[in-house]
Design an enzyme around this catalytic site. Structure first.
Site, PDB file in Angstrom:
ATOM      1  N   LYS A 249      95.090-113.300  71.546  1.00 47.03           N
ATOM      2  CA  LYS A 249      94.988-114.395  70.577  1.00 47.03           C
ATOM      3  C   LYS A 249      95.804-114.029  69.346  1.00 47.03           C
ATOM      4  CE  LYS A 249      91.639-116.735  67.508  1.00 47.03           C
ATOM      5  NZ  LYS A 249      90.223-116.996  67.195  1.00 47.03           N
ATOM      6  N   ASP A 254      93.646-118.344  60.359  1.00 45.43           N
ATOM      7  CA  ASP A 254      92.720-119.355  60.860  1.00 45.43           C
ATOM      8  C   ASP A 254      91.941-119.971  59.701  1.00 45.43           C
ATOM      9  OD1 ASP A 254      90.972-120.935  62.250  1.00 45.43           O
ATOM     10  OD2 ASP A 254      89.817-119.287  63.132  1.00 45.43           O
ATOM     11  N   LYS A 261      87.150-123.923  57.112  1.00 49.04           N
ATOM     12  CA  LYS A 261      86.197-122.853  56.828  1.00 49.04           C
ATOM     13  C   LYS A 261      85.849-122.844  55.339  1.00 49.04           C
ATOM     14  CE  LYS A 261      87.758-119.505  60.347  1.00 49.04           C
ATOM     15  NZ  LYS A 261      86.522-119.427  61.162  1.00 49.04           N
ATOM     16  N   ASP A 273      93.285-112.814  62.416  1.00 47.49           N
ATOM     17  CA  ASP A 273      92.893-113.541  63.628  1.00 47.49           C
ATOM     18  C   ASP A 273      93.949-113.402  64.733  1.00 47.49           C
ATOM     19  OD1 ASP A 273      90.803-114.890  64.802  1.00 47.49           O
ATOM     20  OD2 ASP A 273      91.518-116.887  64.233  1.00 47.49           O
ATOM     21  N   ASP A 332      87.920-125.485  64.603  1.00 45.87           N
ATOM     22  CA  ASP A 332      87.821-124.058  64.316  1.00 45.87           C
ATOM     23  C   ASP A 332      87.601-123.243  65.590  1.00 45.87           C
ATOM     24  OD1 ASP A 332      87.862-121.800  62.762  1.00 45.87           O
ATOM     25  OD2 ASP A 332      85.871-122.101  61.878  1.00 45.87           O
ATOM     26  N   GLU A 334      89.594-122.687  67.906  1.00 43.09           N
ATOM     27  CA  GLU A 334      91.003-122.806  68.310  1.00 43.09           C
ATOM     28  C   GLU A 334      91.472-121.676  69.214  1.00 43.09           C
ATOM     29  OE1 GLU A 334      90.056-121.252  65.689  1.00 43.09           O
ATOM     30  OE2 GLU A 334      91.300-119.456  65.787  1.00 43.09           O
ATOM     31  N   ARG A 336      90.191-120.283  71.847  1.00 43.24           N
ATOM     32  CA  ARG A 336      90.085-120.587  73.275  1.00 43.24           C
ATOM     33  C   ARG A 336      91.163-121.566  73.730  1.00 43.24           C
ATOM     34  NH1 ARG A 336      84.031-122.491  72.420  1.00 43.24           N
ATOM     35  NH2 ARG A 336      84.312-120.933  70.770  1.00 43.24           N
TER      36      ARG A 336
END
Ligand code: BES
Ligand code: MN
Ligand code: ZN
Length: 485
Positions: A249, A254, A261, A273, A332, A334, A336
């Site tokens: 990833k 993020d 967030k 992230d 959020d 994201e 996956r």
């Protein structure tokens, strides 16, 4: 920041060395070099436990540091690594350090030497790139081993140099702020590292990703002013004995997207992230130097996740590389979405197994804390390999169940699935989402949201990004055997 620690394997303590780390166990004789009795050490609060050190001032010659090694007969790579880390911290800001740790433990010399180097180098890590006028001072570590242990020490030091440098690089990448490491810049870094370390590399831009149908990565990228990048890395040794795919990833920042967030400390950490992609890239950059026999293909799924007028909206449906669709219920979630495309591509490469690594869920951190990564997957034999590597790397993992009964939590009225489950078991529903993209390839998923960073120095972990998973993945590739399906 370049790795500032030079390591060498030697037969005796160099004459001009500034600091000598002398191993002292919790029982047994105190080496004469320490110059203090057991009782005197105890008086000063030093019992020889792993992690303890005592600086023994001297008026002439080298400074002696007593380094606790616990029960020498029970030493493991993990305890030796921690002892060496404690030495590095006790000897900080000194230009030359020698230690006889390798000869003090019953562990084989190669493993011990590798652990000494890893512990010392990684404890010396600091991210100084953006601090004006601050640089890590250069330090040389001389790892001493004698007699029959010399050869093993040589090879262990060589390995430790490579594995520690890889983890160091992963930390540097993760500590780098968003504007200094966009998806394009991360891809550029990957190309440079691939060239230096003998990997094939191919970079895919938005146009190519669109042709390939990577709607997950492009969907997450849609709110950004920066384009996405997918980086494919290939390590292909002659006569390879197996093929492993690694997917990372690579969210360079993020924000949560439309599901923004809150502006808290954890949000400020979201430059990290991309820690999964950093671990894959750094681990792969070590494979040739370590003469790995496994073929490894890596996919780095890189973009930032931002809110804007063009950002993916709630209720939007994305179509992934393997043709499946997902309805977005939280932008959020994201990670996956980008991993879905990466895993789909991995399946097409027909590997013997796939592993993905991702700072995926706060739920995993809630379940296992900041020291332990979650591992879930479809093949217990392969997961066992991941657990073994985690043990040797001292990058702890704990298996969570891939409970098929929870798949219904992802059911959508309009698409094949939603991108979030309910309020519970968030690490499991995230993994179930990913499992939709792994077909019949033995697969393990590492959720490193918890251990991606530490707030304070702790053994060989230095404040900030940890590089977690880098050494685990190296070990996994080196020891990989095709799991039964
Ligand atoms: N990158 C985060 C997960 C994360 C949280 C990593 C804290 C490291 C520390 C991920 O993209 C995320 O936002 N996950 C959501 C998923 C939820 C919306 C289903 C989360 O965990 O809250
Ligand atoms: Mn997120
Ligand atoms: Zn994320």
């Amino acid at each position: 920041m370049a790795n500032n620690v030079t390591v060498e394997s030697v037969r005796s303590i160099p004459k001009t060395v500034e600091v000598i780390g002398v191993p002292v166990g919790t029982t047994g004789a105190v080496p004469r070099q320490v110059g203090l009795s057991r009782a005197a050490l105890t008086t000063h609060g030093f019992e020889g436990k792993v992690g303890q050190t005592l600086v023994v001032p001297s008026t002439s010659g080298a400074t002696i540091v007593a380094v606790g090694i616990g029960d020498a007969r029970k030493a493991t790579v993990a305890t030796v690594r921690r002892s060496a880390a404690a030495l590095a911290r006790a000897a900080s800001r000194r230009a030359s350090v020698a230690t006889t740790l390798v000869d003090a433990v019953s562990l084989d010399a190669r493993s011990a030497a590798q652990a000494v180097v890893e512990g010392f180098v990684l404890a010396s890590y600091r991210f100084t790139d953006l601090k004006s006028g601050v640089e890590n001072p250069a330090v040389t570590l001389s790892v001493v081993a004698t007699g029959a242990r010399a050869k093993g020490c040589d090879s262990g030091v060589d390995r430790g140099r490579v594995t520690a440098a890889a983890a160091w690089t992963a930390r540097d990448l993760a500590n780098t702020p968003p504007a200094y490491l966009t998806a394009r810049m991360l891809a550029d870094r990957a190309v440079a590292m691939a060239k230096e370390s003998g990997l094939e590399v191919e970079v895919f831009d938005n146009d190519k990703l669109a042709v390939m149908g990577c709607g997950g990565l492009l969907g997450v990228n849609r709110g950004s002013t920066e384009p996405a990048r997918m980086v494919k890395l290939t390590y292909s040794p002659a006569g390879a004995s197996g093929h492993l795919v690694m997917v990372g990833k690579g969210i360079t920042y993020d924000s949560g997207g439309i599901s923004l967030k809150p502006s808290d400390a954890s949000h400020a950490n979201m430059k990290m992230d991309m820690s999964g992609a950093a671990a894959v890239l750094s681990a792969m950059s070590a494979l040739k130097a370590l003469r790995c026999r496994t073929k490894v293909t890596g996919y780095l799924m890189c973009t930032d996740n931002r809110p804007s007028g063009s950002a993916v909206a709630m209720g939007d449906v994305l179509t992934f590389r393997n043709g499946k669709t997902a309805e977005i219920h939280n932008t959020d979630a994201e990670g996956r979405l980008v991993l879905a495309d990466g895993l789909s591509l991995g399946v097409e490469a027909k590997p013997d197994a796939m592993v993905d690594i991702a700072t995926l869920t706060g739920a995993c951190m809630a379940a296992l804390g900041t020291k332990i990564a979650g591992v879930l997957g479809t093949n217990d034999a392969f997961i066992d390999q991941v657990k073994s590597s985690a043990g040797r790397a001292d990058e702890p993992v704990w298996q969570l169940p891939l409970e098929r009964d929870y798949r219904r939590l992802l059911d959508s009225n309009v698409a094949d699935m939603r991108n979030i489950g309910g309020p519970y078991a968030g690490a499991i529903t995230a993994a179930l989402f990913l499992s939709e993209f792994t077909a019949d390839v033995p697969w393990a998923h590492l959720d490193i949201a918890g251990p991606m960073s530490v707030d304070a120095d702790d053994g060989w972990l230095s404040r900030g990004a940890t590089g977690f998973g880098t050494r685990l993945l190296i070990d996994l590739a080196l020891n990989f055997s095709k799991p039964k399906r």
